[in-house]
Design a protein around this motif. Structure first.
Motif, PDB file in Angstrom:
ATOM      1  N   LEU A 100       8.735   5.876  -8.476  1.00  0.00           N
ATOM      2  CA  LEU A 100       8.523   3.910  -8.109  1.00  0.00           C
ATOM      3  C   LEU A 100       6.775   3.479  -7.688  1.00  0.00           C
ATOM      4  CD1 LEU A 100       9.593   1.441  -6.526  1.00  0.00           C
ATOM      5  CD2 LEU A 100       9.065   2.579  -4.831  1.00  0.00           C
ATOM      6  N   TRP A 101       5.514   3.971  -7.758  1.00  0.00           N
ATOM      7  CA  TRP A 101       4.681   3.966  -8.001  1.00  0.00           C
ATOM      8  C   TRP A 101       3.946   3.542  -9.387  1.00  0.00           C
ATOM      9  CZ3 TRP A 101       0.478   8.084  -5.033  1.00  0.00           C
ATOM     10  CH2 TRP A 101      -1.334   7.136  -5.180  1.00  0.00           C
ATOM     11  N   VAL A 102       4.541   4.223  -9.969  1.00  0.00           N
ATOM     12  CA  VAL A 102       4.558   4.049 -11.391  1.00  0.00           C
ATOM     13  C   VAL A 102       4.708   2.807 -11.548  1.00  0.00           C
ATOM     14  CG1 VAL A 102       4.051   4.981 -14.085  1.00  0.00           C
ATOM     15  CG2 VAL A 102       3.234   6.554 -12.092  1.00  0.00           C
ATOM     16  N   GLN A 103       5.782   2.453 -11.573  1.00  0.00           N
ATOM     17  CA  GLN A 103       6.978   1.073 -11.464  1.00  0.00           C
ATOM     18  C   GLN A 103       6.424   0.329 -11.178  1.00  0.00           C
ATOM     19  OE1 GLN A 103      10.584   2.459 -10.511  1.00  0.00           O
ATOM     20  NE2 GLN A 103      11.474   2.875 -12.254  1.00  0.00           N
ATOM     21  N   LYS A 104       5.890   0.220 -10.096  1.00  0.00           N
ATOM     22  CA  LYS A 104       4.590  -0.928  -9.679  1.00  0.00           C
ATOM     23  C   LYS A 104       3.687  -1.466  -9.907  1.00  0.00           C
ATOM     24  CE  LYS A 104       6.746  -0.386  -4.738  1.00  0.00           C
ATOM     25  NZ  LYS A 104       7.718  -1.552  -4.995  1.00  0.00           N
ATOM     26  N   LYS A 105       3.176  -0.165 -10.716  1.00  0.00           N
ATOM     27  CA  LYS A 105       1.371  -0.584 -11.228  1.00  0.00           C
ATOM     28  C   LYS A 105       0.356  -0.457 -10.993  1.00  0.00           C
ATOM     29  CE  LYS A 105       3.798  -2.735 -15.910  1.00  0.00           C
ATOM     30  NZ  LYS A 105       3.945  -3.073 -16.785  1.00  0.00           N
ATOM     31  N   TRP A 106       0.540   0.406  -9.211  1.00  0.00           N
ATOM     32  CA  TRP A 106      -0.078   0.016  -8.196  1.00  0.00           C
ATOM     33  C   TRP A 106      -0.933   1.189  -9.246  1.00  0.00           C
ATOM     34  CZ3 TRP A 106       2.662   1.340  -3.214  1.00  0.00           C
ATOM     35  CH2 TRP A 106       3.630   0.019  -2.899  1.00  0.00           C
ATOM     36  N   ASP A 107      -2.002   0.807  -8.648  1.00  0.00           N
ATOM     37  CA  ASP A 107      -3.930   1.546  -9.179  1.00  0.00           C
ATOM     38  C   ASP A 107      -3.713   2.511  -8.445  1.00  0.00           C
ATOM     39  OD1 ASP A 107      -7.362   0.652  -9.365  1.00  0.00           O
ATOM     40  OD2 ASP A 107      -6.947   2.113  -7.602  1.00  0.00           O
ATOM     41  N   LYS A 108      -4.174   4.410  -9.104  1.00  0.00           N
ATOM     42  CA  LYS A 108      -4.054   5.356  -8.634  1.00  0.00           C
ATOM     43  C   LYS A 108      -4.340   5.343  -7.547  1.00  0.00           C
ATOM     44  CE  LYS A 108      -3.508   7.142 -13.568  1.00  0.00           C
ATOM     45  NZ  LYS A 108      -3.429   7.498 -14.272  1.00  0.00           N
ATOM     46  N   LYS A 109      -5.526   5.263  -6.875  1.00  0.00           N
ATOM     47  CA  LYS A 109      -5.890   5.453  -5.520  1.00  0.00           C
ATOM     48  C   LYS A 109      -5.244   4.179  -4.832  1.00  0.00           C
ATOM     49  CE  LYS A 109     -10.068   7.108  -7.201  1.00  0.00           C
ATOM     50  NZ  LYS A 109     -11.586   6.978  -7.198  1.00  0.00           N
ATOM     51  N   ILE A 110      -4.375   4.395  -3.253  1.00  0.00           N
ATOM     52  CA  ILE A 110      -3.999   3.415  -2.490  1.00  0.00           C
ATOM     53  C   ILE A 110      -4.447   3.749  -1.069  1.00  0.00           C
ATOM     54  CG2 ILE A 110      -2.256   2.558  -4.246  1.00  0.00           C
ATOM     55  CD1 ILE A 110      -0.410   4.382  -3.144  1.00  0.00           C
ATOM     56  N   ALA A 111      -4.456   3.460  -0.034  1.00  0.00           N
ATOM     57  CA  ALA A 111      -4.221   3.572   1.503  1.00  0.00           C
ATOM     58  C   ALA A 111      -3.337   4.293   1.337  1.00  0.00           C
ATOM     59  CB  ALA A 111      -4.651   2.526   1.962  1.00  0.00           C
ATOM     60  N   PHE A 112      -2.739   5.286   2.709  1.00  0.00           N
ATOM     61  CA  PHE A 112      -2.113   6.516   3.380  1.00  0.00           C
ATOM     62  C   PHE A 112      -1.552   4.770   4.318  1.00  0.00           C
ATOM     63  CE2 PHE A 112       0.409   8.164   6.291  1.00  0.00           C
ATOM     64  CZ  PHE A 112       1.191   9.311   5.496  1.00  0.00           C
ATOM     65  N   HIS A 113      -2.128   4.236   5.012  1.00  0.00           N
ATOM     66  CA  HIS A 113      -1.494   3.370   5.708  1.00  0.00           C
ATOM     67  C   HIS A 113      -1.177   2.175   5.152  1.00  0.00           C
ATOM     68  CE1 HIS A 113      -0.566   6.525   9.192  1.00  0.00           C
ATOM     69  NE2 HIS A 113      -2.443   6.821   8.818  1.00  0.00           N
ATOM     70  N   GLY A 114      -0.217   1.623   6.033  1.00  0.00           N
ATOM     71  CA  GLY A 114      -1.105  -0.581   5.432  1.00  0.00           C
ATOM     72  C   GLY A 114      -0.039  -0.582   4.884  1.00  0.00           C
ATOM     73  N   THR A 115       0.193  -2.179   4.507  1.00  0.00           N
ATOM     74  CA  THR A 115       0.996  -3.020   4.195  1.00  0.00           C
ATOM     75  C   THR A 115       0.015  -4.399   3.313  1.00  0.00           C
ATOM     76  OG1 THR A 115       1.073  -4.898   5.919  1.00  0.00           O
ATOM     77  CG2 THR A 115       2.940  -3.140   6.064  1.00  0.00           C
ATOM     78  N   PRO A 116       0.878  -4.494   1.966  1.00  0.00           N
ATOM     79  CA  PRO A 116       2.362  -4.147   1.456  1.00  0.00           C
ATOM     80  C   PRO A 116       1.558  -2.942   0.624  1.00  0.00           C
ATOM     81  CG  PRO A 116       1.067  -6.236   0.552  1.00  0.00           C
ATOM     82  CD  PRO A 116       0.482  -5.542   1.318  1.00  0.00           C
ATOM     83  N   ILE A 117       0.097  -2.598   0.626  1.00  0.00           N
ATOM     84  CA  ILE A 117       0.077  -1.195  -0.457  1.00  0.00           C
ATOM     85  C   ILE A 117       0.339  -0.347  -0.043  1.00  0.00           C
ATOM     86  CG2 ILE A 117      -1.573  -0.685  -2.914  1.00  0.00           C
ATOM     87  CD1 ILE A 117      -0.536  -3.142  -4.030  1.00  0.00           C
ATOM     88  N   SER A 118       0.672   0.701   0.127  1.00  0.00           N
ATOM     89  CA  SER A 118       0.535   1.841   0.462  1.00  0.00           C
ATOM     90  C   SER A 118       1.081   3.201   0.422  1.00  0.00           C
ATOM     91  CB  SER A 118       0.221   1.763   2.226  1.00  0.00           C
ATOM     92  OG  SER A 118       1.848   1.879   3.252  1.00  0.00           O
ATOM     93  N   PHE A 119       1.187   4.343   0.587  1.00  0.00           N
ATOM     94  CA  PHE A 119       1.660   4.992   0.302  1.00  0.00           C
ATOM     95  C   PHE A 119       2.472   5.623   1.143  1.00  0.00           C
ATOM     96  CE2 PHE A 119       3.409   9.799   0.525  1.00  0.00           C
ATOM     97  CZ  PHE A 119       3.531   9.726  -0.582  1.00  0.00           C
TER      98      PHE A 119
END
Length: 271
Positions: A100-119
């Motif tokens: 899902l991470w790859v499908q969303k094309k998010w950056d390879k570095k994301i925060a653990f907490h938070g919205t909308p982008i976080s682990f």
């Protein structure tokens, strides 16, 4: 205990021992029971079907249900739905998070907490039952991500553990399958049809283990070279023949482990 119950008990006990390294293999690869049980159900269905055909049994949903130990709903499902690649590629929660991470094309570095982008939000999309921290620890164990401060870093864009070797695993699975098949045919169908023997020795020092390891490696090299020459000769001779559709396999393994004193005493008692 009836003869059939005794046979079943022995089979469960022996297969359970075989399952220990297999389950360890799955866990090391990030596959849990929930991810594998559907594949296991289909294997039971397919082998019950094969056994029924081999024994000329009348094949019905009820007979397959009884033989495989599955409910009739599962039998009907497997009978009406052929296996697909997805059936044999069990996707664990951890693997789905990576996908899902790859499908969303998010950056390879994301925060653990938070919205909308976080682990955390990514993990929650896949499962509300497994805590994101648990998923993260599993992915770190497999070498697929790392945590630096509050940042999660993706190291791989596919669910392939860093210590994985697809080719080696494929060869191992074929080797183990061939070994088991030869032994089971010898036991249940045609005694002594295949070469299937193991040499064991105990009460050895580490120095003796090393001597035996080196000797077995040397002997295998000599045998494998001779056998390979013969296999090439036979292959050339049989090329183009109408009945040349058989496969030959010969393997060897070596293993040693520390044996506790109480285990050795127990083994002596059993003998």
């Amino acid at each position: 205990m009836s003869n059939q119950l005794a046979k079943s008990f022995i089979a469960i006990k022996c297969v359970s021992k075989i399952m220990i390294p297999l389950v360890s293999w799955l866990i090391k690869s990030g596959v849990g029971y929930k991810d594998f049980h559907l594949t296991l159900k289909r294997i039971f269905f397919e082998q019950a079907l094969a056994e029924s055909k081999k024994s000329n049994y009348k094949i019905t949903d009820s007979s397959l249900s009884l033989l495989a130990g599955l409910n009739r709903r599962d039998i009907i499902h497997f009978r009406e739905n052929k296996p697909s690649d997805s059936d044999h590629e069990a996707l664990s929660i951890s693997s789905r998070v990576i996908t899902l991470w790859v499908q969303k094309k998010w950056d390879k570095k994301i925060a653990f907490h938070g919205t909308p982008i976080s682990f955390e939000s990514l993990s929650r999309e896949i499962s509300q039952d497994t805590h994101p921290r648990t998923v993260l620890l599993d992915l770190e164990r497999l070498g697929l991500v790392s945590e630096v401060g509050d940042t999660i870093i993706l190291h791989s864009e596919s669910f392939t553990p860093s210590n994985d070797s697809t080719k080696c695993q494929s060869l191992l699975s074929q080797s183990v399958n061939d070994h088991l098949q030869s032994g089971l045919i010898n036991i249940f169908e045609r005694p002594n049809s295949f070469l299937e023997q193991t040499l064991n020795a105990d009460e050895l020092t580490p120095e003796s283990i090393e001597e035996l390891r080196l000797l077995s490696t040397q002997l295998w090299k000599e045998l494998s070279h001779k056998l390979l020459d013969k296999a090439i000769e036979c292959s050339e001779k049989d090329k183009g023949k109408l009945n040349a559709y058989y496969r030959f396999s010969l393997g060897i393994h070596q293993y040693n482990e520390f044996q506790y004193l109480e285990e050795k005493e127990r083994d002596r008692t059993l003998k």
